[in-house]
Design a protein around this motif. Structure first.
Motif, short mmCIF file in Angstrom:
data_model
loop_
_atom_site.label_atom_id
_atom_site.label_comp_id
_atom_site.label_asym_id
_atom_site.label_seq_id
_atom_site.Cartn_x
_atom_site.Cartn_y
_atom_site.Cartn_z
N ALA A 242 45.27 43.30 42.43
CA ALA A 242 44.78 42.01 41.94
C ALA A 242 45.00 40.91 42.99
O ALA A 242 44.13 40.06 43.21
CB ALA A 242 45.48 41.65 40.63
N GLN A 243 46.17 40.95 43.65
CA GLN A 243 46.43 39.94 44.69
C GLN A 243 45.43 40.08 45.84
O GLN A 243 44.93 39.08 46.38
CB GLN A 243 47.87 40.07 45.19
N MET A 244 45.15 41.33 46.22
CA MET A 244 44.13 41.55 47.28
C MET A 244 42.79 40.98 46.86
O MET A 244 42.08 40.35 47.65
CB MET A 244 43.97 43.06 47.54
N MET A 245 42.42 41.20 45.60
CA MET A 245 41.13 40.71 45.11
C MET A 245 41.09 39.18 45.07
O MET A 245 40.09 38.57 45.43
CB MET A 245 40.82 41.31 43.73
N VAL A 246 42.20 38.58 44.67
CA VAL A 246 42.27 37.12 44.64
C VAL A 246 42.07 36.56 46.06
O VAL A 246 41.29 35.62 46.27
CB VAL A 246 43.62 36.65 44.04
N GLN A 247 42.79 37.13 47.04
CA GLN A 247 42.67 36.65 48.42
C GLN A 247 41.24 36.85 48.93
O GLN A 247 40.68 35.98 49.63
CB GLN A 247 43.67 37.37 49.34
N CYS A 248 40.65 37.98 48.60
CA CYS A 248 39.27 38.28 48.98
C CYS A 248 38.32 37.22 48.43
O CYS A 248 37.49 36.66 49.16
CB CYS A 248 38.92 39.68 48.45
N LEU A 249 38.46 36.91 47.14
CA LEU A 249 37.55 35.95 46.50
C LEU A 249 37.79 34.53 47.03
O LEU A 249 36.84 33.77 47.26
CB LEU A 249 37.73 36.00 44.98
N ILE B 27 43.22 38.28 37.97
CA ILE B 27 42.34 37.43 38.79
C ILE B 27 42.11 36.10 38.09
O ILE B 27 42.27 35.02 38.67
CB ILE B 27 41.00 38.16 39.07
N ASP B 28 41.75 36.15 36.81
CA ASP B 28 41.48 34.92 36.05
C ASP B 28 42.71 34.03 36.00
O ASP B 28 42.64 32.81 36.23
CB ASP B 28 41.08 35.26 34.62
N ARG B 29 43.86 34.61 35.66
CA ARG B 29 45.07 33.80 35.45
C ARG B 29 45.59 33.22 36.75
O ARG B 29 46.26 32.17 36.76
CB ARG B 29 46.17 34.62 34.77
N THR B 30 45.30 33.89 37.88
CA THR B 30 45.73 33.37 39.18
C THR B 30 44.78 32.28 39.67
O THR B 30 45.22 31.21 40.12
CB THR B 30 45.80 34.50 40.22
N LEU B 31 43.49 32.54 39.57
CA LEU B 31 42.51 31.59 40.10
C LEU B 31 42.26 30.42 39.16
O LEU B 31 41.93 29.32 39.61
CB LEU B 31 41.19 32.31 40.37
N PHE B 32 42.41 30.64 37.87
CA PHE B 32 42.10 29.61 36.87
C PHE B 32 43.21 29.53 35.84
O PHE B 32 43.02 29.93 34.67
CB PHE B 32 40.75 29.93 36.20
N PRO B 33 44.41 29.03 36.25
CA PRO B 33 45.54 29.00 35.31
C PRO B 33 45.18 28.18 34.07
O PRO B 33 44.55 27.12 34.18
CB PRO B 33 46.65 28.32 36.11
N GLN B 34 45.59 28.65 32.92
CA GLN B 34 45.31 27.97 31.65
C GLN B 34 46.58 27.28 31.17
O GLN B 34 47.68 27.72 31.47
CB GLN B 34 44.87 28.99 30.60
N ALA C 152 38.67 33.75 49.95
CA ALA C 152 38.12 33.68 51.31
C ALA C 152 36.60 33.69 51.31
O ALA C 152 35.97 33.68 52.38
CB ALA C 152 38.66 34.86 52.13
N GLY C 153 35.99 33.73 50.11
CA GLY C 153 34.53 33.71 50.04
C GLY C 153 33.91 35.08 50.17
O GLY C 153 32.68 35.19 50.37
N ASN C 154 34.74 36.12 50.07
CA ASN C 154 34.22 37.48 50.16
C ASN C 154 33.86 38.03 48.76
O ASN C 154 34.01 37.31 47.76
CB ASN C 154 35.22 38.40 50.86
N LYS C 155 33.44 39.29 48.71
CA LYS C 155 32.96 39.88 47.45
C LYS C 155 33.55 41.27 47.24
O LYS C 155 34.13 41.85 48.16
CB LYS C 155 31.43 39.95 47.44
N ILE C 156 33.37 41.78 46.04
CA ILE C 156 33.89 43.10 45.69
C ILE C 156 32.72 44.00 45.32
O ILE C 156 31.90 43.66 44.46
CB ILE C 156 34.89 43.00 44.51
N LEU C 157 32.62 45.14 46.01
CA LEU C 157 31.62 46.17 45.70
C LEU C 157 32.30 47.27 44.90
O LEU C 157 33.49 47.56 45.15
CB LEU C 157 31.02 46.74 46.99
N ALA C 158 31.61 47.89 43.97
CA ALA C 158 32.24 48.91 43.13
C ALA C 158 31.32 50.12 42.98
O ALA C 158 30.10 49.98 42.89
CB ALA C 158 32.56 48.33 41.75
N CYS C 159 31.95 51.32 42.97
CA CYS C 159 31.14 52.54 42.81
C CYS C 159 31.92 53.65 42.14
O CYS C 159 33.16 53.63 42.10
CB CYS C 159 30.61 53.01 44.16
N GLY C 160 31.20 54.63 41.61
CA GLY C 160 31.78 55.80 40.96
C GLY C 160 30.66 56.58 40.29
O GLY C 160 29.52 56.11 40.23
N ASN C 161 30.96 57.77 39.82
CA ASN C 161 29.96 58.65 39.20
C ASN C 161 30.19 58.79 37.69
O ASN C 161 31.34 58.77 37.23
CB ASN C 161 30.03 60.05 39.82
#
Ligand SMILES: O=C(CO)[C@@H](O)[C@H](O)[C@H](O)[C@H](O)COP(=O)(O)O
Ligand SMILES: [Zn+2]
Length: 196
Positions: A31-38, A186-193, A40-49
């Motif tokens: 989650a921390q990696m995803m927060v830093q990624c977002l 991600i939500d609670r880190t980027l948008f604390p309530q 920085a203006g980057n995106k998340i790609l996802a895949c699986g079968n």
């Protein structure tokens, strides 16, 4: 049949209890990696079968729309949905390349690949990880069983969330919970309530 149904519930609950001991640190790191990624203006790609394709889409939908709090849309793409692209790549090249070619086209340094496989053996997810690493992306891998060859591709920069089970169905059930934990973090880190 009633007993089988009850057994499925019991095994699912036990797998989640086992996972609640084994997985929180790796989910938090992911989650921390995803927060830093977002941030920085980057995106998340996802895949699986199969069921994991559904999980990839479930994750991207939570980010693109919303999870539990009101917030702006966040950038994520499921690589499992464009049937024209997927059938063209599978027909002209191979099924193993359906995700990797999309990643080579769309992936940028700093993006994250959410790679989902219960066995760690899916050839197209393995090639997706290789393509993402060649694009200087980092990997969050949702796996199970012994992690398979996927686990061996990851470095200290990546994170594997490996469900402690050998049952594909039970692993998938925990993968969805892990995805919801990632969205919540991600939500609670980027948008604390005010009220958590
Ligand atoms: O949902 C299920 C089984 O519960 C299936 O669709 C399952 O996802 C498919 O057999 C996948 O091809 C399995 O791939 P993987 O998890 O080993 O990467
Ligand atoms: Zn399934």
């Amino acid at each position: 049949m009633l007993e089988r149904i009850k057994d499925s519930f019991t095994h699912s609950i036990q797998t989640k209890i086992d996972a609640s001991e084994a997985l929180p640190e790796s989910i938090e790191k992911a989650a921390q990696m995803m927060v830093q990624c977002l941030l920085a203006g980057n995106k998340i790609l996802a895949c699986g079968n199969g069921g994991s394709a559904g999980d990839a889409q479930h994750f991207s939908a939570e980010l693109l729309n919303r999870f539990e709090v009101e917030r702006p849309p966040l950038p994520a793409i499921a690589l499992t949905t464009d049937t024209s692209t997927i059938t063209a790549i599978a027909n002209d090249y191979s099924y193993d390349e359906i995700f990797s070619k999309q990643i080579l086209a769309l992936g940028q340094s700093g993006d994250i690949l959410l790679a989902i496989s219960t066995s760690g053996h899916s050839g197209n997810v393995i090639k997706a990880i290789e393509a993402a690493l060649s694009r200087d992306m980092t990997i969050v891998a949702l796996t199970g069983k012994d992690g398979g060859p996927m686990a061996g591709l990851l470095s200290i920069n990546d994170v594997e969330i490996r469900v402690p089970s050998n049952s594909t169905a039970r692993i998938q059930e925990v993968h969805l919970l892990a995805i919801h934990c990632l969205c919540d973090n991600i939500d609670r880190t980027l948008f604390p309530q005010d009220e958590q």
